[in-house]
Design a protein around this motif. Structure first.
Motif, PDB file in Angstrom:
ATOM      1  N   LEU A  36       0.792  -1.234   0.000  1.00  0.00           N
ATOM      2  CA  LEU A  36       0.000   0.000   0.000  1.00  0.00           C
ATOM      3  C   LEU A  36       0.826   1.287   0.000  1.00  0.00           C
ATOM      4  O   LEU A  36       0.478   2.222  -0.731  1.00  0.00           O
ATOM      5  CB  LEU A  36      -1.011  -0.001   1.136  1.00  0.00           C
ATOM      6  CG  LEU A  36      -2.223  -0.904   0.904  1.00  0.00           C
ATOM      7  CD1 LEU A  36      -3.233  -0.766   2.029  1.00  0.00           C
ATOM      8  CD2 LEU A  36      -2.890  -0.647  -0.422  1.00  0.00           C
ATOM      9  N   PRO A  37       1.901   1.384   0.775  1.00  0.00           N
ATOM     10  CA  PRO A  37       2.675   2.630   0.715  1.00  0.00           C
ATOM     11  C   PRO A  37       3.227   2.937  -0.684  1.00  0.00           C
ATOM     12  O   PRO A  37       3.339   4.097  -1.066  1.00  0.00           O
ATOM     13  CB  PRO A  37       3.813   2.397   1.714  1.00  0.00           C
ATOM     14  CG  PRO A  37       3.266   1.396   2.671  1.00  0.00           C
ATOM     15  CD  PRO A  37       2.395   0.500   1.833  1.00  0.00           C
ATOM     16  N   LEU A  38       3.519   1.902  -1.455  1.00  0.00           N
ATOM     17  CA  LEU A  38       4.031   2.114  -2.805  1.00  0.00           C
ATOM     18  C   LEU A  38       2.959   2.673  -3.737  1.00  0.00           C
ATOM     19  O   LEU A  38       3.261   3.406  -4.676  1.00  0.00           O
ATOM     20  CB  LEU A  38       4.594   0.812  -3.368  1.00  0.00           C
ATOM     21  CG  LEU A  38       5.753   0.194  -2.590  1.00  0.00           C
ATOM     22  CD1 LEU A  38       6.166  -1.136  -3.205  1.00  0.00           C
ATOM     23  CD2 LEU A  38       6.934   1.150  -2.513  1.00  0.00           C
ATOM     24  N   THR A  39       1.699   2.327  -3.473  1.00  0.00           N
ATOM     25  CA  THR A  39       0.601   2.840  -4.299  1.00  0.00           C
ATOM     26  C   THR A  39       0.314   4.304  -4.015  1.00  0.00           C
ATOM     27  O   THR A  39      -0.384   4.951  -4.783  1.00  0.00           O
ATOM     28  CB  THR A  39      -0.703   2.042  -4.068  1.00  0.00           C
ATOM     29  OG1 THR A  39      -1.161   2.249  -2.732  1.00  0.00           O
ATOM     30  CG2 THR A  39      -0.519   0.569  -4.350  1.00  0.00           C
ATOM     31  N   GLU A  40       0.856   4.819  -2.927  1.00  0.00           N
ATOM     32  CA  GLU A  40       0.600   6.204  -2.531  1.00  0.00           C
ATOM     33  C   GLU A  40       1.636   7.176  -3.089  1.00  0.00           C
ATOM     34  O   GLU A  40       1.554   8.378  -2.847  1.00  0.00           O
ATOM     35  CB  GLU A  40       0.549   6.297  -1.010  1.00  0.00           C
ATOM     36  CG  GLU A  40      -0.610   5.517  -0.423  1.00  0.00           C
ATOM     37  CD  GLU A  40      -0.592   5.436   1.080  1.00  0.00           C
ATOM     38  OE1 GLU A  40       0.336   5.988   1.714  1.00  0.00           O
ATOM     39  OE2 GLU A  40      -1.514   4.816   1.647  1.00  0.00           O
ATOM     40  N   ILE A  41       2.587   6.655  -3.854  1.00  0.00           N
ATOM     41  CA  ILE A  41       3.599   7.512  -4.471  1.00  0.00           C
ATOM     42  C   ILE A  41       3.039   7.992  -5.806  1.00  0.00           C
ATOM     43  O   ILE A  41       2.889   7.209  -6.748  1.00  0.00           O
ATOM     44  CB  ILE A  41       4.932   6.757  -4.674  1.00  0.00           C
ATOM     45  CG1 ILE A  41       5.467   6.272  -3.327  1.00  0.00           C
ATOM     46  CG2 ILE A  41       5.945   7.645  -5.381  1.00  0.00           C
ATOM     47  CD1 ILE A  41       6.662   5.348  -3.422  1.00  0.00           C
ATOM     48  N   ILE A  42       2.678   9.248  -5.865  1.00  0.00           N
ATOM     49  CA  ILE A  42       2.010   9.796  -7.043  1.00  0.00           C
ATOM     50  C   ILE A  42       2.882   9.615  -8.281  1.00  0.00           C
ATOM     51  O   ILE A  42       4.065   9.954  -8.293  1.00  0.00           O
ATOM     52  CB  ILE A  42       1.662  11.280  -6.838  1.00  0.00           C
ATOM     53  CG1 ILE A  42       0.619  11.392  -5.712  1.00  0.00           C
ATOM     54  CG2 ILE A  42       1.145  11.918  -8.126  1.00  0.00           C
ATOM     55  CD1 ILE A  42       0.271  12.786  -5.316  1.00  0.00           C
ATOM     56  N   GLY A  43       2.262   9.052  -9.311  1.00  0.00           N
ATOM     57  CA  GLY A  43       2.945   8.845 -10.585  1.00  0.00           C
ATOM     58  C   GLY A  43       3.842   7.624 -10.639  1.00  0.00           C
ATOM     59  O   GLY A  43       4.514   7.398 -11.645  1.00  0.00           O
ATOM     60  N   SER A  44       3.854   6.814  -9.593  1.00  0.00           N
ATOM     61  CA  SER A  44       4.716   5.630  -9.607  1.00  0.00           C
ATOM     62  C   SER A  44       4.109   4.529 -10.475  1.00  0.00           C
ATOM     63  O   SER A  44       2.939   4.570 -10.848  1.00  0.00           O
ATOM     64  CB  SER A  44       4.953   5.120  -8.185  1.00  0.00           C
ATOM     65  OG  SER A  44       3.749   4.678  -7.611  1.00  0.00           O
TER      66      SER A  44
END
Length: 112
Positions: A36-44
């Motif tokens: 989940l934290p990786l999905t919160e990186i805008i534009g990743s």
């Protein structure tokens, strides 16, 4: 269950999360914590590789749905690859395959 999280060496926000083993009520929180934290990186751009995943239950499906929602909210491209026939069938039965296909048309990708 083992989770491997790799980031592209060139510094871009490209991530590969590979899961080996079983994702169930006991191990799904670990996947959620890493994913989940990786999905919160805008534009990743995030790829979840399930090629070595032998089993998953409804808790695991819930984590993937939460990741899809979070990725959409944060403009993260979320791709699921390496679906074994067993896992693909589970996605089809639950309707998750349809959700992944819709996401694919919005820039994601679901792999057979």
């Amino acid at each position: 269950m083992n989770i491997s999280i790799q980031r592209e060496a060139n510094g871009e926000n490209l991530f590969l999360v590979a899961v080996e083993g079983e994702i169930d009520v006991f191990t799904a929180p670990k996947l959620k914590q890493g994913l989940l934290p990786l999905t919160e990186i805008i534009g990743s751009k995030l790829t979840l590789d399930l090629n070595e995943t032998k089993y998953m239950d409804s808790t695991a499906l819930g984590v993937i749905v939460a990741a899809l929602k979070s990725a959409s909210k944060h403009q993260c491209q979320f791709v699921v690859t390496g679906l074994t026939p067993r896992i693909k069938r589970l996605f089809e039965i639950t309707g998750l395959m349809d959700i992944l296909k819709r996401e694919q048309t919005n820039g994601g990708n679901a792999d057979d």
